[in-house]
Design an enzyme around this catalytic site. Structure first.
Site, short mmCIF file in Angstrom:
data_model
loop_
_atom_site.label_atom_id
_atom_site.label_comp_id
_atom_site.label_asym_id
_atom_site.label_seq_id
_atom_site.Cartn_x
_atom_site.Cartn_y
_atom_site.Cartn_z
N HIS A 1 68.29 39.73 46.80
CA HIS A 1 66.86 39.42 46.64
C HIS A 1 66.62 38.80 45.28
CE1 HIS A 1 62.53 39.78 46.93
NE2 HIS A 1 62.52 40.43 45.79
N GLY B 1 71.03 28.56 53.05
CA GLY B 1 72.36 29.14 53.09
C GLY B 1 73.23 28.83 51.89
N1 LIG Z 1 65.68 47.12 57.03
C1 LIG Z 1 65.67 46.10 56.14
N2 LIG Z 1 65.86 44.84 56.56
C2 LIG Z 1 65.84 43.82 55.66
C3 LIG Z 1 65.60 44.06 54.30
C4 LIG Z 1 65.41 45.42 53.88
O1 LIG Z 1 65.22 45.71 52.66
N3 LIG Z 1 65.46 46.39 54.83
N4 LIG Z 1 65.51 43.01 53.39
C5 LIG Z 1 65.24 41.70 54.00
C6 LIG Z 1 65.22 40.54 53.05
N5 LIG Z 1 63.91 40.47 52.39
C7 LIG Z 1 63.89 40.46 51.02
O2 LIG Z 1 64.94 40.46 50.34
C8 LIG Z 1 62.72 40.38 53.15
C9 LIG Z 1 62.73 39.57 54.29
C10 LIG Z 1 61.59 39.49 55.09
C11 LIG Z 1 60.44 40.20 54.80
C12 LIG Z 1 59.26 40.13 55.74
O3 LIG Z 1 58.17 40.52 55.41
N6 LIG Z 1 59.54 39.62 56.97
C13 LIG Z 1 58.55 39.58 58.08
C14 LIG Z 1 58.50 38.23 58.78
C15 LIG Z 1 58.46 37.07 57.83
C16 LIG Z 1 58.69 35.73 58.58
O4 LIG Z 1 59.25 35.76 59.71
O5 LIG Z 1 58.35 34.68 58.00
C17 LIG Z 1 59.01 40.56 59.16
O6 LIG Z 1 60.20 40.96 59.17
O7 LIG Z 1 58.15 40.84 60.04
C18 LIG Z 1 60.42 40.98 53.65
C19 LIG Z 1 61.56 41.07 52.82
C20 LIG Z 1 66.22 41.46 55.13
N7 LIG Z 1 66.07 42.55 56.09
N1 LIG Z 2 63.46 38.53 50.09
C1 LIG Z 2 63.90 37.47 50.90
C2 LIG Z 2 64.19 36.29 50.02
O1 LIG Z 2 63.29 35.64 49.53
N2 LIG Z 2 65.48 36.00 49.82
C3 LIG Z 2 65.90 34.89 48.99
O2 LIG Z 2 66.09 33.74 49.79
C4 LIG Z 2 67.01 32.88 49.09
C5 LIG Z 2 67.95 32.30 50.10
O3 LIG Z 2 68.63 31.22 49.52
P1 LIG Z 2 69.81 30.49 50.34
O4 LIG Z 2 69.31 30.32 51.76
O5 LIG Z 2 70.01 29.20 49.61
O6 LIG Z 2 71.01 31.39 50.28
C6 LIG Z 2 67.72 33.75 48.04
O7 LIG Z 2 67.39 33.35 46.72
C7 LIG Z 2 67.23 35.14 48.33
O8 LIG Z 2 67.07 35.95 47.17
#
Ligand SMILES: Nc1nc2c(c(=O)[nH]1)N[C@@H](CN(C=O)c1ccc(C(=O)N[C@@H](CCC(=O)O)C(=O)O)cc1)CN2
Ligand SMILES: NCC(=O)N[C@@H]1O[C@H](COP(=O)([O-])[O-])[C@@H](O)[C@H]1O
Length: 213
Positions: free
Chosen positions: A117, A20
């Site tokens: 991201h 966070g």
């Molecule tokens: N509808 C959307 N929701 C979210 C997005 C998005 O682009 N569209 N971005 C994510 C954040 N993210 C990357 O920035 C990201 C987060 C999670 C995953 C993923 O593969 N998650 C899996 C489970 C992984 C786990 O629980 O360890 C899943 O959701 O099944 C990919 C990209 C936030 N939400």
């Molecule tokens: N695509 C999902 C992903 O990897 N997100 C990344 O998790 C970190 C959270 O940091 P924080 O918990 O210290 O804010 C951030 O750097 C963000 O880009």
């Protein structure tokens, strides 16, 4: 156009899964009334995160919805939608939230649901941005702030910041260097969005102070 031009503070709901530090940066920025926003709730997909602790310490309401607690993914998505909606957000900010949100959530919040991201999208989407950048051997990576759509990191890009890759970088050193630039970009961009509003034109997201003639 979305904005709080009436002078009221924009309402931010922030979604986290980890430390966070992006949330903390937004909370710190909101301490200045001129920023124009306040974090009204913090949600997570798991218990016991430092991000939730940061919110609780600041007296901000928190909630947790774990996928395993629901009969299916749609049930989880509906619960997330209902809980977030109850806080009446101006903007939903995903900052290290590690679950893809589905149709119910997007139907309610598309256009005001953003995610930060740690790569320069469309390169290196998903959960391993810095590691994938290192493995590929890019010399410049960075962070992207975008509007979430049904895909994974495929939504319209709002802002990007470049971060150089050092010859001796490890995944950890690169991840932390990206985070410094990412947090600054998140605070600056969210602030401009809530104060000035934004509009979407195709794949472009326009914020008044960055409008180009
Ligand atoms: N509808 C959307 N929701 C979210 C997005 C998005 O682009 N569209 N971005 C994510 C954040 N993210 C990357 O920035 C990201 C987060 C999670 C995953 C993923 O593969 N998650 C899996 C489970 C992984 C786990 O629980 O360890 C899943 O959701 O099944 C990919 C990209 C936030 N939400
Ligand atoms: N695509 C999902 C992903 O990897 N997100 C990344 O998790 C970190 C959270 O940091 P924080 O918990 O210290 O804010 C951030 O750097 C963000 O880009």
């Amino acid at each position: 156009m979305n904005s709080q031009r009436d002078g009221s503070k924009a309402r931010l709901v922030v979604l986290v899964s980890g430390s966070g530090s992006n949330l903390q940066a937004l909370m710190d920025a909101c301490a200045d009334d001129a920023y124009g926003a306040r974090v009204v709730a913090v949600g997570a997909d798991r218990d016991g995160t430092v991000g939730l602790e940061r919110a609780a310490k600041a007296g901000i309401p928190t909630f947790v919805h774990k996928v395993v607690d629901y009969p299916d993914r749609q049930g989880w998505d509906a619960a997330m939608t209902e809980t977030v909606a109850a806080h009446e957000p101006t903007l939903v900010v995903s900052a290290g939230f590690l679950k893809i949100l589905g149709d119910s959530f997007l139907a309610k919040f598309a256009g005001r649901f953003i995610n930060t991201h740690n790569s320069l999208l469309p390169s290196f989407p998903g959960m391993r941005g810095p590691a994938a950048a290192l493995e590929y051997g890019v010399r410049i990576t960075g962070a992207t702030l975008f509007l979430c759509d049904p895909g994974v990191d495929t939504g319209q890009i709002i802002a990007q910041v470049a971060v150089p890759v050092a010859d001796d970088d490890t995944v950890d050193t690169l991840t932390e260097r990206i985070k410094v630039a990412e947090r600054e970009q998140l605070v600056d961009t969210v602030g401009r969005m809530v104060r000035e509003g934004w509009r979407v034109e195709g794949r472009r997201v326009l914020i008044p102070l960055s409008f180009r003639p």
